[in-house]
Enzyme design. Sequence first.
Site, PDB file in Angstrom:
ATOM      1  N   LYS A 163       0.835  -1.216   0.000  1.00 52.35           N
ATOM      2  CA  LYS A 163       0.000   0.000   0.000  1.00 52.35           C
ATOM      3  C   LYS A 163       0.863   1.256   0.000  1.00 52.35           C
ATOM      4  CE  LYS A 163      -4.393  -1.316   0.439  1.00 52.35           C
ATOM      5  NZ  LYS A 163      -5.098  -1.580  -0.745  1.00 52.35           N
ATOM      6  N   LYS A 182      -2.589 -10.679  -9.377  1.00 51.55           N
ATOM      7  CA  LYS A 182      -3.881 -11.295  -9.049  1.00 51.55           C
ATOM      8  C   LYS A 182      -5.050 -10.425  -9.505  1.00 51.55           C
ATOM      9  CE  LYS A 182      -4.739  -9.149  -4.638  1.00 51.55           C
ATOM     10  NZ  LYS A 182      -5.586  -9.157  -3.490  1.00 51.55           N
ATOM     11  N   LYS A 185      -9.792  -5.778  -6.827  1.00 53.52           N
ATOM     12  CA  LYS A 185     -10.715  -4.657  -6.985  1.00 53.52           C
ATOM     13  C   LYS A 185      -9.976  -3.414  -7.441  1.00 53.52           C
ATOM     14  CE  LYS A 185     -13.652  -6.507  -3.407  1.00 53.52           C
ATOM     15  NZ  LYS A 185     -13.577  -6.827  -2.003  1.00 53.52           N
TER      16      LYS A 185
HETATM   17  P1  TYM Z   1     -10.753  -8.699   0.174  1.00 55.48           P
HETATM   18  O1  TYM Z   1     -12.022  -7.958   0.277  1.00 55.48           O
HETATM   19  O2  TYM Z   1      -9.608  -8.081  -0.553  1.00 55.48           O
HETATM   20  O3  TYM Z   1     -11.007 -10.080  -0.488  1.00 55.48           O
HETATM   21  C1  TYM Z   1     -11.988 -10.943   0.050  1.00 55.48           C
HETATM   22  C2  TYM Z   1     -11.581 -12.374  -0.118  1.00 55.48           C
HETATM   23  O4  TYM Z   1     -11.333 -12.657  -1.479  1.00 55.48           O
HETATM   24  C3  TYM Z   1     -10.038 -13.214  -1.613  1.00 55.48           C
HETATM   25  N1  TYM Z   1      -9.451 -12.782  -2.874  1.00 55.48           N
HETATM   26  C4  TYM Z   1      -8.864 -13.617  -3.726  1.00 55.48           C
HETATM   27  N2  TYM Z   1      -8.682 -14.944  -3.676  1.00 55.48           N
HETATM   28  C5  TYM Z   1      -8.055 -15.512  -4.726  1.00 55.48           C
HETATM   29  N3  TYM Z   1      -7.638 -14.821  -5.803  1.00 55.48           N
HETATM   30  C6  TYM Z   1      -7.793 -13.484  -5.900  1.00 55.48           C
HETATM   31  N4  TYM Z   1      -7.411 -12.835  -6.970  1.00 55.48           N
HETATM   32  C7  TYM Z   1      -8.430 -12.818  -4.820  1.00 55.48           C
HETATM   33  N5  TYM Z   1      -8.759 -11.524  -4.559  1.00 55.48           N
HETATM   34  C8  TYM Z   1      -9.370 -11.521  -3.365  1.00 55.48           C
HETATM   35  C9  TYM Z   1      -9.237 -12.705  -0.435  1.00 55.48           C
HETATM   36  O5  TYM Z   1      -8.150 -13.559  -0.157  1.00 55.48           O
HETATM   37  C10 TYM Z   1     -10.274 -12.709   0.650  1.00 55.48           C
HETATM   38  O6  TYM Z   1     -10.399 -13.990   1.210  1.00 55.48           O
HETATM   39  N6  TYM Z   1      -8.681  -8.312   4.642  1.00 55.48           N
HETATM   40  C11 TYM Z   1      -9.733  -8.978   3.905  1.00 55.48           C
HETATM   41  C12 TYM Z   1     -11.118  -8.796   4.495  1.00 55.48           C
HETATM   42  C13 TYM Z   1     -11.209  -9.234   5.903  1.00 55.48           C
HETATM   43  C14 TYM Z   1     -11.234 -10.579   6.376  1.00 55.48           C
HETATM   44  C15 TYM Z   1     -11.329 -10.486   7.795  1.00 55.48           C
HETATM   45  C16 TYM Z   1     -11.209 -11.812   5.736  1.00 55.48           C
HETATM   46  C17 TYM Z   1     -11.270  -8.411   6.987  1.00 55.48           C
HETATM   47  N7  TYM Z   1     -11.344  -9.188   8.122  1.00 55.48           N
HETATM   48  C18 TYM Z   1     -11.387 -11.632   8.572  1.00 55.48           C
HETATM   49  C19 TYM Z   1     -11.253 -12.957   6.539  1.00 55.48           C
HETATM   50  C20 TYM Z   1     -11.344 -12.855   7.936  1.00 55.48           C
HETATM   51  C21 TYM Z   1      -9.735  -8.401   2.507  1.00 55.48           C
HETATM   52  O7  TYM Z   1      -9.334  -7.301   2.268  1.00 55.48           O
HETATM   53  O8  TYM Z   1     -10.293  -9.187   1.617  1.00 55.48           O
END
Ligand code: TYM
Length: 329
Positions: free
Chosen positions: A111, A194, A197
């Site tokens: 970031k 990857k 968003k």
């Molecule tokens: P976030 O919102 O970026 O993504 C949500 C979930 O999607 C998965 N993900 C992916 N998996 C495989 N390939 C990709 N290209 C890909 N892009 C996203 C992420 O690994 C995630 O599982 N920090 C987390 C949100 C969060 C969270 C938590 C998750 C906050 N607290 C507690 C689990 C438990 C996040 O930003 O995910």
Amino acid sequence: METVLSGIRSTGQLHLGNYYGALKNFVKMQHDARCYFFIADYHSLTTHPDPSALHGNVRNALAEYLAAGLDPNVATIYVQSDVPQVAELSLLLSMHAYVGELERTVSFKDKIRKHPENVNAGLLTYPVLMAADILMHRATRVPVGKDQEQHLEMTRKFARRFNSIYGVDYFPESLPYNFGNDLVKVPGLDGSGKMGKSEGNGIYLVDSDKEISKKVMKAVSDGGPTEPHQVMADPIQNLFSIMSIVSTPDTYSYFMDKYNSCEIRYGDMKKQIAADMISVISPIRERIVEIKSNDKYINEVVADGASKARESANATIKDVREIMGIKSF
Ligand code: TYM
């Protein structure tokens, strides 16, 4: 019984990475465990979303989760900010999280490299808030994609540290989970890294069949192999990784054989990938439209989820305060 928790930030729409990395695994598990699924709207504030858009984003995300198969009758589905106890737990855990280890987190370093103009304290303590989400319900399994592996490692570190400092066996080991397989990383279609968003390279659950085909057909490839079993360039590896996720193993082997014998036509491969994506996404997209038009249903799901999540959160906060010596007068 296992406790399973997963979450997704409320920033933007759900893409195939979110679906295969987290949502699909969770949906598969929801009937066999105590399950929590939440929308991380506090986490999304690190990038300063427009206040007038935030609520709509959360509502959209909810409709998309439900459409993808989350069942509010078996899983507790809630919005993070409906459970402000998580902010208290995050504060308490932060007293034993060291600035040095937070600064070394890959996502933080990433970031600050990409957005040097917005290095806020929320970004630094992001993994602590995430640990609070998970430890709040004392979750033992956390369906996530590969990119969240380090955050889970930190969650376990914070939990072990807490247990050891206070001489308790309170927080469990929270393990990343993907249905017995390695964690998934869905690549983008732009030949790099990857699907994400903020990368603008996603296939979204709301995309029309036409949009999906258009995006896949435009995916980066190369001129094709010129000798058998040629080492693959990254964009081609990405196409095969995507195919291994959305298509059947037979289809994957068919195109891999074609690659290895230099007979592959990327146009055909992309058409196949698009068709397989469409068969996953189009039924979900139809349900999203249906659910989005039913505000009453969404409101009921959130209200019910919030009250169940708060019950579990209150119990944890009460225990943690006691363990740390905070007593009421
Ligand atoms: P976030 O919102 O970026 O993504 C949500 C979930 O999607 C998965 N993900 C992916 N998996 C495989 N390939 C990709 N290209 C890909 N892009 C996203 C992420 O690994 C995630 O599982 N920090 C987390 C949100 C969060 C969270 C938590 C998750 C906050 N607290 C507690 C689990 C438990 C996040 O930003 O995910």
